[in-house]
Design a protein around this motif. Sequence first.
Motif, PDB file in Angstrom:
ATOM      1  N   ARG A  42       0.815  -1.205   0.000  1.00  0.00           N
ATOM      2  CA  ARG A  42       0.000   0.000   0.000  1.00  0.00           C
ATOM      3  C   ARG A  42       0.857   1.267   0.000  1.00  0.00           C
ATOM      4  NH1 ARG A  42      -4.196   2.709  -1.810  1.00  0.00           N
ATOM      5  NH2 ARG A  42      -4.383   4.617  -0.614  1.00  0.00           N
ATOM      6  N   ARG A  43       2.062   1.191   0.532  1.00  0.00           N
ATOM      7  CA  ARG A  43       2.932   2.368   0.565  1.00  0.00           C
ATOM      8  C   ARG A  43       3.695   2.548  -0.741  1.00  0.00           C
ATOM      9  NH1 ARG A  43       6.331   0.801   5.700  1.00  0.00           N
ATOM     10  NH2 ARG A  43       6.175  -1.172   4.572  1.00  0.00           N
ATOM     11  N   ALA A  44       3.574   1.613  -1.658  1.00  0.00           N
ATOM     12  CA  ALA A  44       4.396   1.611  -2.855  1.00  0.00           C
ATOM     13  C   ALA A  44       3.919   2.625  -3.887  1.00  0.00           C
ATOM     14  CB  ALA A  44       4.409   0.220  -3.478  1.00  0.00           C
ATOM     15  N   ARG A  45       4.842   3.002  -4.753  1.00  0.00           N
ATOM     16  CA  ARG A  45       4.522   3.746  -5.955  1.00  0.00           C
ATOM     17  C   ARG A  45       4.346   2.737  -7.081  1.00  0.00           C
ATOM     18  NH1 ARG A  45       9.451   7.819  -6.549  1.00  0.00           N
ATOM     19  NH2 ARG A  45      10.521   5.821  -6.697  1.00  0.00           N
ATOM     20  N   ALA A  46       3.515   3.079  -8.034  1.00  0.00           N
ATOM     21  CA  ALA A  46       3.272   2.175  -9.151  1.00  0.00           C
ATOM     22  C   ALA A  46       3.303   2.946 -10.460  1.00  0.00           C
ATOM     23  CB  ALA A  46       1.937   1.457  -8.992  1.00  0.00           C
ATOM     24  N   ILE A  47       3.738   2.266 -11.503  1.00  0.00           N
ATOM     25  CA  ILE A  47       3.682   2.802 -12.859  1.00  0.00           C
ATOM     26  C   ILE A  47       2.853   1.843 -13.700  1.00  0.00           C
ATOM     27  CG2 ILE A  47       4.979   3.407 -14.935  1.00  0.00           C
ATOM     28  CD1 ILE A  47       7.335   4.130 -13.150  1.00  0.00           C
ATOM     29  N   ALA A  48       1.806   2.361 -14.306  1.00  0.00           N
ATOM     30  CA  ALA A  48       0.965   1.595 -15.225  1.00  0.00           C
ATOM     31  C   ALA A  48       1.364   1.959 -16.649  1.00  0.00           C
ATOM     32  CB  ALA A  48      -0.509   1.901 -14.984  1.00  0.00           C
TER      33      ALA A  48
END
Length: 206
Positions: free
Chosen positions: A7-13
């Motif tokens: 939940r604390r992560a950054r994500a790239i779609a």
Amino acid sequence: MNAIFNRRARAIAVFAKVPQAGAVKTRLIPAIGAVAAADLQRRLIDVTLAKAQALGDVDVNLWLAGDTTCYLPARGLTWASQQGADLGARMAHAFVVTLARARACVLIGTDCPALTTTHLQQAFDELDRNDVVIIPAEDGGYVLIALKTPQPKLFEDILWGGPTVMQATRARIEAAHLRAAYLAPLPDLDTPDDLARARAAGWIGP
């Protein structure tokens, strides 16, 4: 999808069309042929994923449109089929799915080889103090949009692929009273002139 996000992560779609001959880069086909256009699409996917993965400390997820039996993503890469009636619905869906598991999401396509890992980091940095971050495209669309919470109204009733996408999106951002950051525009790669420019700049190789 086969990844479990923190939940604390950054994500790239990363949004991409399956590199199927005749179905991608259609404006380039008269100049370079359907097979070469599909090969270029495959290269653009690889280049974009490499830049995203180079950022580090980020979950990278590939969202595919088209016949996924025609393309095998790299082993270990998280991927899913895009879902929705149009591009806006598909992006809105990807944000809902991703932001249920990550605190921030940057969504990009594969048509902008000028986009760098530095641009991605800038987008995350700006998102710390804004609700939405966008990198416009020079042709009137955009090449990156970043959010911390789903904002489905930003993607509704827009003529995707036309020159008014950025204008319409900005109007929706203002109507929703969202704090936004707009970074410097970047070029897409759609036409033979775009391809020549990308090669000359070294964005995709010869």
